[in-house]
Design a protein around this motif. Sequence first.
Motif, mmCIF file in Angstrom:
data_model
loop_
_atom_site.group_PDB
_atom_site.id
_atom_site.type_symbol
_atom_site.label_atom_id
_atom_site.label_comp_id
_atom_site.label_asym_id
_atom_site.label_seq_id
_atom_site.Cartn_x
_atom_site.Cartn_y
_atom_site.Cartn_z
ATOM 1 N N PRO A 165 7.959 1.329 -10.647
ATOM 2 C CA PRO A 165 6.681 0.833 -11.139
ATOM 3 C C PRO A 165 6.883 0.061 -12.439
ATOM 4 C CG PRO A 165 6.859 3.193 -11.508
ATOM 5 C CD PRO A 165 8.045 2.788 -10.706
ATOM 6 N N GLY A 166 6.329 -1.137 -12.504
ATOM 7 C CA GLY A 166 6.590 -2.018 -13.641
ATOM 8 C C GLY A 166 6.058 -1.496 -14.958
ATOM 9 N N ASP A 167 5.040 -0.657 -14.880
ATOM 10 C CA ASP A 167 4.457 -0.170 -16.129
ATOM 11 C C ASP A 167 5.213 1.026 -16.682
ATOM 12 O OD1 ASP A 167 3.768 1.409 -14.026
ATOM 13 O OD2 ASP A 167 1.723 1.800 -14.703
ATOM 14 N N ARG A 168 6.195 1.523 -15.940
ATOM 15 C CA ARG A 168 6.888 2.725 -16.375
ATOM 16 C C ARG A 168 8.395 2.544 -16.436
ATOM 17 N NH1 ARG A 168 4.728 6.237 -11.847
ATOM 18 N NH2 ARG A 168 2.892 4.917 -11.828
ATOM 19 N N PHE A 169 8.835 1.336 -16.200
ATOM 20 C CA PHE A 169 10.269 1.212 -16.041
ATOM 21 C C PHE A 169 10.791 -0.135 -16.522
ATOM 22 C CE2 PHE A 169 14.347 0.864 -14.051
ATOM 23 C CZ PHE A 169 14.820 2.163 -14.090
ATOM 24 N N GLN A 170 11.982 -0.104 -17.074
ATOM 25 C CA GLN A 170 12.656 -1.337 -17.441
ATOM 26 C C GLN A 170 14.162 -1.106 -17.402
ATOM 27 O OE1 GLN A 170 11.165 -1.936 -21.421
ATOM 28 N NE2 GLN A 170 12.812 -0.737 -22.317
ATOM 29 N N PHE A 171 14.879 -2.173 -17.293
ATOM 30 C CA PHE A 171 16.327 -2.120 -17.438
ATOM 31 C C PHE A 171 16.649 -2.588 -18.838
ATOM 32 C CE2 PHE A 171 16.120 -3.091 -12.779
ATOM 33 C CZ PHE A 171 16.540 -1.837 -12.370
ATOM 34 N N ALA A 172 17.606 -1.935 -19.473
ATOM 35 C CA ALA A 172 17.996 -2.363 -20.807
ATOM 36 C C ALA A 172 19.488 -2.176 -20.980
ATOM 37 C CB ALA A 172 17.238 -1.576 -21.867
ATOM 38 N N ARG A 217 -2.088 -0.788 -5.643
ATOM 39 C CA ARG A 217 -1.603 -1.822 -4.743
ATOM 40 C C ARG A 217 -1.628 -3.152 -5.500
ATOM 41 N NH1 ARG A 217 -4.339 -4.435 -0.245
ATOM 42 N NH2 ARG A 217 -2.740 -5.490 0.988
ATOM 43 N N GLY A 218 -0.582 -3.961 -5.372
ATOM 44 C CA GLY A 218 -0.522 -5.238 -6.052
ATOM 45 C C GLY A 218 0.106 -5.151 -7.440
ATOM 46 N N GLU A 219 0.309 -3.946 -7.902
ATOM 47 C CA GLU A 219 0.939 -3.739 -9.216
ATOM 48 C C GLU A 219 2.366 -4.312 -9.212
ATOM 49 O OE1 GLU A 219 -0.374 -2.153 -11.902
ATOM 50 O OE2 GLU A 219 1.476 -2.212 -13.069
ATOM 51 N N ALA A 220 2.733 -4.929 -10.344
ATOM 52 C CA ALA A 220 4.068 -5.504 -10.448
ATOM 53 C C ALA A 220 5.122 -4.387 -10.458
ATOM 54 C CB ALA A 220 4.188 -6.333 -11.711
ATOM 55 N N CYS A 221 6.119 -4.523 -9.610
ATOM 56 C CA CYS A 221 7.197 -3.533 -9.551
ATOM 57 C C CYS A 221 8.533 -4.220 -9.745
ATOM 58 C CB CYS A 221 7.196 -2.830 -8.194
ATOM 59 S SG CYS A 221 5.796 -1.729 -7.974
ATOM 60 N N LEU A 222 9.446 -3.472 -10.309
ATOM 61 C CA LEU A 222 10.777 -3.985 -10.548
ATOM 62 C C LEU A 222 11.680 -3.471 -9.436
ATOM 63 C CD1 LEU A 222 12.040 -5.695 -12.733
ATOM 64 C CD2 LEU A 222 12.616 -3.630 -13.972
ATOM 65 N N THR A 223 12.293 -4.376 -8.724
ATOM 66 C CA THR A 223 13.153 -3.979 -7.617
ATOM 67 C C THR A 223 14.601 -4.278 -7.948
ATOM 68 O OG1 THR A 223 11.432 -4.474 -6.029
ATOM 69 C CG2 THR A 223 13.662 -4.327 -5.184
ATOM 70 N N LEU A 224 15.416 -3.279 -7.756
ATOM 71 C CA LEU A 224 16.853 -3.487 -7.906
ATOM 72 C C LEU A 224 17.506 -3.271 -6.564
ATOM 73 C CD1 LEU A 224 19.402 -3.795 -9.776
ATOM 74 C CD2 LEU A 224 19.555 -1.327 -9.589
ATOM 75 N N ALA A 252 0.815 -1.214 0.000
ATOM 76 C CA ALA A 252 0.000 0.000 0.000
ATOM 77 C C ALA A 252 0.854 1.271 0.000
ATOM 78 C CB ALA A 252 -0.931 -0.001 1.211
ATOM 79 N N THR A 253 1.845 1.332 0.871
ATOM 80 C CA THR A 253 2.688 2.527 0.972
ATOM 81 C C THR A 253 3.442 2.778 -0.323
ATOM 82 O OG1 THR A 253 3.041 1.860 3.271
ATOM 83 C CG2 THR A 253 4.419 3.651 2.412
ATOM 84 N N THR A 254 4.063 1.731 -0.834
ATOM 85 C CA THR A 254 4.819 1.856 -2.081
ATOM 86 C C THR A 254 3.925 2.310 -3.214
ATOM 87 O OG1 THR A 254 6.177 0.015 -1.315
ATOM 88 C CG2 THR A 254 6.371 0.620 -3.625
ATOM 89 N N ALA A 255 2.748 1.710 -3.297
ATOM 90 C CA ALA A 255 1.810 2.053 -4.368
ATOM 91 C C ALA A 255 1.442 3.533 -4.299
ATOM 92 C CB ALA A 255 0.564 1.188 -4.263
ATOM 93 N N ARG A 256 1.199 4.017 -3.113
ATOM 94 C CA ARG A 256 0.822 5.418 -2.954
ATOM 95 C C ARG A 256 1.962 6.321 -3.427
ATOM 96 N NH1 ARG A 256 1.904 8.479 1.108
ATOM 97 N NH2 ARG A 256 2.359 6.763 2.530
ATOM 98 N N LEU A 257 3.157 6.034 -2.977
ATOM 99 C CA LEU A 257 4.293 6.879 -3.328
ATOM 100 C C LEU A 257 4.575 6.833 -4.834
ATOM 101 C CD1 LEU A 257 6.607 6.047 -0.322
ATOM 102 C CD2 LEU A 257 5.661 8.299 -0.851
ATOM 103 N N LEU A 258 4.448 5.676 -5.424
ATOM 104 C CA LEU A 258 4.765 5.536 -6.844
ATOM 105 C C LEU A 258 3.568 5.842 -7.734
ATOM 106 C CD1 LEU A 258 7.076 2.379 -6.861
ATOM 107 C CD2 LEU A 258 7.727 4.778 -7.073
ATOM 108 N N GLU A 259 2.514 6.284 -7.126
ATOM 109 C CA GLU A 259 1.302 6.669 -7.862
ATOM 110 C C GLU A 259 0.800 5.517 -8.728
ATOM 111 O OE1 GLU A 259 2.440 10.158 -10.050
ATOM 112 O OE2 GLU A 259 3.551 10.912 -8.316
ATOM 113 N N THR A 260 0.712 4.369 -8.122
ATOM 114 C CA THR A 260 0.221 3.213 -8.856
ATOM 115 C C THR A 260 -0.730 2.428 -7.959
ATOM 116 O OG1 THR A 260 0.888 1.316 -10.178
ATOM 117 C CG2 THR A 260 2.183 1.750 -8.212
ATOM 118 N N VAL A 317 6.116 -7.492 -14.855
ATOM 119 C CA VAL A 317 4.753 -7.476 -15.394
ATOM 120 C C VAL A 317 3.861 -8.329 -14.502
ATOM 121 C CG1 VAL A 317 5.479 -7.163 -17.788
ATOM 122 C CG2 VAL A 317 5.220 -9.460 -16.871
ATOM 123 N N SER A 318 2.572 -8.084 -14.617
ATOM 124 C CA SER A 318 1.622 -8.924 -13.898
ATOM 125 C C SER A 318 1.239 -10.098 -14.787
ATOM 126 C CB SER A 318 0.378 -8.116 -13.539
ATOM 127 O OG SER A 318 0.723 -7.102 -12.625
#
Lengths: 247, 247
Positions: free
Chosen positions: A220-227, A194-201, A184-192, B180-181
Amino acid sequence: MVPIHQRILKDIESRIISGIWPPGHRIPVEHELLKEYQCSRMTVNKALSVLAERGMIIRRRKLGSFVASRQIDRKVMDIQDISTEAELAGHEHSHKILMRKIEMLDSTTATRLGEAVGAEILRLHCLHAVDGKANALERRIIMLDVVPSARAESFASVPPGKWLLDMVPWSKARHVIRAVSADATTARLLETERGEACLTLIRQTWQDRRTVTYVEFIHPGDRFQFAGDFHPNERGVIDQPSRGSAS
Amino acid sequence: MVPIHQRILKDIESRIISGIWPPGHRIPVEHELLKEYQCSRMTVNKALSVLAERGMIIRRRKLGSFVASRQIDRKVMDIQDISTEAELAGHEHSHKILMRKIEMLDSTTATRLGEAVGAEILRLHCLHAVDGKANALERRIIMLDVVPSARAESFASVPPGKWLLDMVPWSKARHVIRAVSADATTARLLETERGEACLTLIRQTWQDRRTVTYVEFIHPGDRFQFAGDFHPNERGVIDQPSRGSAS
DNA sequence: GATCAGCTTTTGTCTATACAAATAGATACA
DNA sequence: TGTATCTATTTGTATAGACAAAAGCTGATC
């Protein structure tokens, strides 16, 4: 003595990697380079051809040579120097310190870091935004006995990652990449959601045997990727040719 | 008219790719090639230098030039060679081909790959399991004009990634990692819940400027992570995919 | 036998020059 | 205005020759 064409190559390459010459930047024409390096055109041409072969630059007759647009050949640290990455890609980056606290290392964290309990640490929480949109939540620990100068730094103007990159040499880094669901906290801060897939490094950096910093970035998984692009041969890997099997 | 040095390059390259000249084979010395092609040494040298830059051959003074082993810089490829990695770590790996279909490249996919519409491709779906538990869903495209021998391969016994690693030299790889979800199908195959965070690795591999293969691996986020150690000046490679003994 | 110097082969780098090919921009022309 | 042509710039390819550097090999010397 380093051959001239390799010197030219490294010079240009470093300017591209460092971002001094951003994608699209026009590289001096061969004629200018041969004057600068006091060598023949063929030598300059060789250097540029290799860069073109690697896909770092694009060469076109009459137009000149340009830094290729794709983030080709990015180095290790770039993997999460968010501000630099964003700027290289022509985006605006900002960050906000959510928490900054000096404390003692508790036993759980100490074990995770492989450091001694009770060591003084700086704990930072920081929210990164790219083009005004939340892009990463950073949770960082800096070992104050290894980086004492961090005690006096507010990190208000320079993000911690970049500051450390400039300030502290490192000898080893460990990266772990995971996918997690946002709480919940992460989702709020990342404006996404709750339960959304996130990429953690997760990244731990050492200097010699001592931890310099430990950091988790949650994107946030929908806005970020590593390449990243890789060329197999870059480091001059020598594969011993089998002897005597030639016929 | 094709330039001589490109003709030399293609000739040698095709002999390497086709396997006529296996890894370790000694390539004719520059002197012989310039006689064969009736050109100057610099021309031959250029062709061979490019091949060396691409990592297809290894050149050593006095010894000659040799076809490189196909697994130069294993670290890069290891990021995804699940079966090898699992076996090295003492785990049992199995895979099952879910789909194997030859088709023409549609325009959407062609754009994504940067290849020509209508090219013949082999489309593969494959499920990987480690120690009996689903670990990755692989969706792969192989360019059949670049790797014609894939047409005759069922991939029943050797997983596609491993097969390609052994068969085809590559000059460049691009990796993208995303979170991704899981959709319903993916969740079912990976034995997890719909909406669960998954770690996706996309890799495109090139030989020269042609795509060899494009692959997406989807891993369940609760069972998988990428981890790797780095030293400064080393290449940014995420190696050793390890099964997440998440702690 | 061991060691060192020199020889030979092969690749690495570099020069100076030449002409070809692509193409943006300028100019001439319809 | 639109089009064809010329021109200048820049990269692409190729040549012939030179010397350097790596490394295996040979033979002389101790």
